[in-house]
Design an enzyme around this catalytic site. Structure first.
Site, mmCIF file in Angstrom:
data_model
loop_
_atom_site.group_PDB
_atom_site.id
_atom_site.type_symbol
_atom_site.label_atom_id
_atom_site.label_comp_id
_atom_site.label_asym_id
_atom_site.label_seq_id
_atom_site.Cartn_x
_atom_site.Cartn_y
_atom_site.Cartn_z
ATOM 1 N N ASN A 1 4.501 7.464 -10.579
ATOM 2 C CA ASN A 1 5.283 7.292 -9.358
ATOM 3 C C ASN A 1 6.309 6.177 -9.548
ATOM 4 O O ASN A 1 6.054 5.176 -10.239
ATOM 5 C CB ASN A 1 4.394 7.067 -8.127
ATOM 6 N N CYS B 1 6.971 10.862 -6.543
ATOM 7 C CA CYS B 1 5.559 10.891 -6.949
ATOM 8 C C CYS B 1 5.420 11.182 -8.446
ATOM 9 O O CYS B 1 6.302 11.772 -9.074
ATOM 10 C CB CYS B 1 4.811 11.973 -6.180
ATOM 11 N N GLU C 1 3.494 13.340 -9.975
ATOM 12 C CA GLU C 1 3.456 14.760 -10.337
ATOM 13 C C GLU C 1 4.862 15.329 -10.479
ATOM 14 O O GLU C 1 5.137 16.158 -11.349
ATOM 15 C CB GLU C 1 2.706 15.566 -9.256
ATOM 16 N N CYS D 1 -0.084 15.097 -3.084
ATOM 17 C CA CYS D 1 0.441 15.190 -1.719
ATOM 18 C C CYS D 1 1.040 16.582 -1.485
ATOM 19 O O CYS D 1 1.253 17.358 -2.430
ATOM 20 C CB CYS D 1 1.481 14.099 -1.470
ATOM 21 N N CYS E 1 4.211 17.477 -3.478
ATOM 22 C CA CYS E 1 3.960 17.761 -4.900
ATOM 23 C C CYS E 1 3.284 19.111 -5.082
ATOM 24 O O CYS E 1 3.531 19.811 -6.065
ATOM 25 C CB CYS E 1 3.127 16.648 -5.522
HETATM 26 N N1 THU Z 1 1.980 9.262 -4.749
HETATM 27 C C1 THU Z 1 2.042 10.004 -5.893
HETATM 28 O O1 THU Z 1 2.581 9.551 -6.903
HETATM 29 N N2 THU Z 1 1.499 11.236 -5.895
HETATM 30 C C2 THU Z 1 0.870 11.801 -4.828
HETATM 31 O O2 THU Z 1 0.519 12.974 -4.891
HETATM 32 C C3 THU Z 1 0.605 11.003 -3.635
HETATM 33 C C4 THU Z 1 1.368 9.737 -3.521
HETATM 34 C C5 THU Z 1 2.590 7.925 -4.735
HETATM 35 C C6 THU Z 1 3.834 7.824 -3.905
HETATM 36 C C7 THU Z 1 3.846 6.341 -3.561
HETATM 37 O O3 THU Z 1 4.486 5.646 -4.607
HETATM 38 C C8 THU Z 1 2.393 5.949 -3.539
HETATM 39 O O4 THU Z 1 1.684 6.997 -4.199
HETATM 40 C C9 THU Z 1 1.820 5.751 -2.153
HETATM 41 O O5 THU Z 1 2.079 6.845 -1.338
#
Ligand code: THU
Length: 136
Positions: free
Chosen positions: A44, A55, A57, A88, A91
Site C-alpha cells: 500500500n 492498496c 493488491e 477491500c 481491490c
Molecule cells: N489497504 C490495502 O492495502 N489493502 C486492502 O485490501 C485494505 C486496505 C490499505 C489502504 C490503507 O493504506 C491502509 O490499508 C488502511 O486502510
C-alpha cells in the site's frame, strides 16, 4: 501451483516491509502468482491527500499488467494483524477483472493463511456482461 504458495506468502510478507503507510500505520503487502509462474508484489502507498491511497493488491496487479506477467491465479495478502485481513471491496472488483476465480490467501502475522476465492468474496460482481447489455 499450490506448491508455490509458501513462496507467494513469503513474497507478500517481504512486500509488507515496503508499505508506505505513515498515516494509517496499517502495512499491507500483496503478492500475485500468475499462470506464467511469475510472482509480482505490491504494497500500500498512502498520500497526505488520503483518498489517493493505493492498496497493496492494486499496486501488485498494475505491476503484473505492465510487466506482462500473465493471468493472476492466486494472491497472498499479508498484514501485521493477529487475524487475516481480507481485500477491500475496491481491490476485489479490481482483481475480478483479471480472474474471478483467483485464489485469495489472507495472511496474518503468524499462523496458516485463510484461503478463499474472489468469486466467494465478491458475489454479484460488476463485469463486462453488464457493460455489453446496455442499450446503445
Ligand atoms: N489497504 C490495502 O492495502 N489493502 C486492502 O485490501 C485494505 C486496505 C490499505 C489502504 C490503507 O493504506 C491502509 O490499508 C488502511 O486502510
Amino acid at each position: 501451483m499450490r506448491e508455490r504458495f509458501p513462496e507467494l506468502i513469503a513474497a507478500a510478507r517481504e512486500a509488507l516491509q515496503r508499505a508506505y503507510a505513515p498515516y494509517s500505520k496499517f502495512h499491507v503487502g500483496a503478492a500475485i502468482l500468475t499462470d506464467k509462474g511469475e510472482i509480482v508484489t505490491g504494497c500500500n502507498v498512502e498520500n497526505a491527500s488520503y483518498g489517493l491511497t493505493i492498496c497493496a493488491e492494486r499496486t501488485a496487479m498494475t505491476r503484473a499488467v505492465i510487466q506482462d506477467a500473465g493471468r493472476p491465479v492466486a494472491v497472498a495478502v499479508a498484514t501485521r494483524t493477529p487475524t487475516p485481513t481480507p481485500p477491500c471491496g475496491a481491490c476485489r472488483q479490481f482483481l475480478y477483472e483479471f480472474n474471478p476465480d483467483i485464489i485469495v490467501l489472507c495472511c496474518a502475522e503468524s499462523g496458516d493463511p485463510a484461503e478463499t476465492t474472489l468469486r466467494d468474496l465478491l458475489p454479484g460482481a460488476f463485469d463486462t456482461g453488464q457493460l455489453n447489455s446496455a442499450a446503445p
